[in-house]
Design an enzyme around this catalytic site. Structure first.
Site, PDB file in Angstrom:
ATOM      1  N   TRP A  18      74.714 -32.040 -19.434  1.00 28.98           N
ATOM      2  CA  TRP A  18      74.147 -32.578 -20.666  1.00 28.98           C
ATOM      3  C   TRP A  18      74.917 -33.774 -21.197  1.00 28.98           C
ATOM      4  O   TRP A  18      74.316 -34.753 -21.667  1.00 28.98           O
ATOM      5  CB  TRP A  18      74.007 -31.494 -21.733  1.00 28.98           C
ATOM      6  CG  TRP A  18      72.873 -30.547 -21.444  1.00 28.98           C
ATOM      7  CD1 TRP A  18      72.966 -29.215 -21.185  1.00 28.98           C
ATOM      8  CD2 TRP A  18      71.477 -30.882 -21.347  1.00 28.98           C
ATOM      9  NE1 TRP A  18      71.716 -28.697 -20.943  1.00 28.98           N
ATOM     10  CE2 TRP A  18      70.784 -29.689 -21.030  1.00 28.98           C
ATOM     11  CE3 TRP A  18      70.739 -32.069 -21.478  1.00 28.98           C
ATOM     12  CZ2 TRP A  18      69.397 -29.654 -20.858  1.00 28.98           C
ATOM     13  CZ3 TRP A  18      69.360 -32.021 -21.309  1.00 28.98           C
ATOM     14  CH2 TRP A  18      68.713 -30.834 -21.000  1.00 28.98           C
ATOM     15  N   ASP A  41      77.415 -32.978 -29.358  1.00 24.78           N
ATOM     16  CA  ASP A  41      76.143 -32.312 -29.034  1.00 24.78           C
ATOM     17  C   ASP A  41      76.399 -30.803 -29.042  1.00 24.78           C
ATOM     18  O   ASP A  41      76.896 -30.242 -28.078  1.00 24.78           O
ATOM     19  CB  ASP A  41      75.649 -32.782 -27.654  1.00 24.78           C
ATOM     20  CG  ASP A  41      74.420 -32.004 -27.177  1.00 24.78           C
ATOM     21  OD1 ASP A  41      73.944 -31.106 -27.918  1.00 24.78           O
ATOM     22  OD2 ASP A  41      73.935 -32.287 -26.067  1.00 24.78           O
ATOM     23  N   LYS A  60      68.325 -22.715 -28.941  1.00 22.03           N
ATOM     24  CA  LYS A  60      69.365 -21.818 -28.428  1.00 22.03           C
ATOM     25  C   LYS A  60      69.861 -20.879 -29.524  1.00 22.03           C
ATOM     26  O   LYS A  60      69.795 -19.685 -29.382  1.00 22.03           O
ATOM     27  CB  LYS A  60      70.529 -22.620 -27.860  1.00 22.03           C
ATOM     28  CG  LYS A  60      70.285 -23.142 -26.447  1.00 22.03           C
ATOM     29  CD  LYS A  60      69.750 -24.530 -26.399  1.00 22.03           C
ATOM     30  CE  LYS A  60      69.369 -24.952 -25.016  1.00 22.03           C
ATOM     31  NZ  LYS A  60      69.521 -26.375 -24.791  1.00 22.03           N
TER      32      LYS A  60
END
Ligand SMILES: *Cc1c(COP(=O)(O)O)cnc(C)c1O
Length: 362
Positions: free
Chosen positions: A102, A174, A198
């Protein structure tokens, strides 16, 4: 019905009390005779709900007064663009600390707006994946900000300590897979962002926690829906927000407060991850190849020493009500995502199954 535990990495399982409440009031929200998904986002009902849920979030994460809470759409990937568009200063670039999939994706997207400095801090040379200590690296005045990802959802790699940066740089995180799982030193950051699916609620909303001072600088070449100033000015409702996702997120925040806040959550997450790593490390039948200090507490990838058993493991675990344990296609094997909503009982059931499976096939 058999007790089901969902180990999906995202969209992930939600707390049962939250879904029960959403179900109970689904067709008649706040005695309006309408569902929350049928009501105007401009109505007092919704505006008040949003204010309250932001207040709760501020309480849960102890967000200082000089930070704003914004919501927008486009997920974390939307922020991969929004960050450079909003925060790059003229003739400057940015540092992208890369620890996995990511953070690498964020760096790739930034290439559309600058030539980012890519700082690869992964060291996979001696079989165990690990992170090179971040104090071996320093930010400098030629950059606008430093971007990193504290929890790599796919590889199960965590960076527990914030990178030390110079005070003229902005630190951006992030937090998509780690937000609300433990305490965050918000003051160390200029922007924290997270997609919802999430640990916050259903997909569709993106949380941005931003230092207010950053909102003063106007830029005029940013798409309006990603422009932090416009989002802020319009109280996160420049365009019609995903009201249902915001609503569920609000219920999740209330649930967190009800069960004792981040402190309790953090404690439980530690217990759950220990249970799982213990069984993985016990005999060598299962393997997790991340250095101990960099192991994620939320996404735990593992393999079976004999990879031929992976498919059988998936089938048998599924039939026991242990769902979605397949590893990400990039690294294969298995992965258990154990976010806040996963009860300790769910992890215990998985551990029990793993013991049984090892006895049967090991
Ligand atoms: C899931 C995830 C993303 C992508 O989120 P989208 O909402 O699909 O854009 C980005 N970063 C991290 C760390 C993630 O876990």
């Amino acid at each position: 019905m058999k007790k089901i535990y969902n180990f999906s990495a995202g969209p992930a399982m939600l707390p049962i009390p939250v879904m029960k409440k959403a179900k109970k009031y689904f067709r008649n929200w706040k005695n309006t005779g309408s569902s929350v998904i049928e009501i105007s986002h401009r109505s007092d009902y919704f505006v008040n709900f949003l204010e309250k849920m932001k207040k709760n979030l501020r309480l849960i994460l102890n967000i200082p007064k000089d930070y704003k809470i914004l919501f927008c759409q486009g997920g974390a990937r939307g922020q991969f663009s929004a960050i450079p568009m909003n925060l790059l200063k003229k003739n400057k670039t940015a540092d992208y600390i890369c620890s996995g999939y990511w953070s690498q994706c964020a760096a790739e997207e930034a290439k559309k707006y600058c030539v980012p400095n890519i700082i690869n801090i992964r060291n996979d040379s001696d079989k165990k994946k690990k992170i090179i200590p971040l104090n071996e690296w320093f930010s400098n005045e030629k950059i606008s900000y430093v971007h990193y990802c504290p929890n790599e959802t796919i590889e199960g790699i965590a960076i527990e300590e914030e990178p030390e940066i110079n005070n003229y740089n902005d630190l951006i995180g992030d937090f998509s897979s780690t937000i609300l799982s433990k305490k965050i030193e918000i003051q160390k950051y200029s922007v924290i962002y997270a997609s919802a699916q999430k640990n916050i609620g259903p997909a569709g909303i993106t949380l941005i926690i931003i230092k207010k001072s950053l909102l003063k600088k106007k830029k005029n070449n940013i798409p309006s829906i990603l422009d932090y100033n416009i989002i802020s000015h319009n109280k996160s409702m420049f365009n019609t927000p995903t009201t249902f996702s915001l609503y569920i997120a609000g219920l999740v925040f209330q649930w967190i407060i009800n069960i004792g806040g981040i402190k309790n959550i953090e404690k439980k997450n530690l217990i759950k991850s220990k249970l799982l790593y213990n069984i993985i490390d016990k005999t060598g039948f299962y393997i997790n190849n991340v250095e101990i200090n960099n192991r994620s507490k939320l996404n735990i990838p593992f393999q079976i020493i004999n990879p031929k058993l992976t498919e059988i493991f998936l089938q048998e675990s599924f039939s026991q009500g242990l769902l979605y344990l397949k590893g990400h296609s990039l690294i294969g094997g298995l992965r258990a995502s154990i976010y806040n909503a996963m009860p300790i009982q769910g992890v215990k059931k998985l551990v029990k199954f793993m013991k049984y499976f090892e006895n049967k096939y090991g």
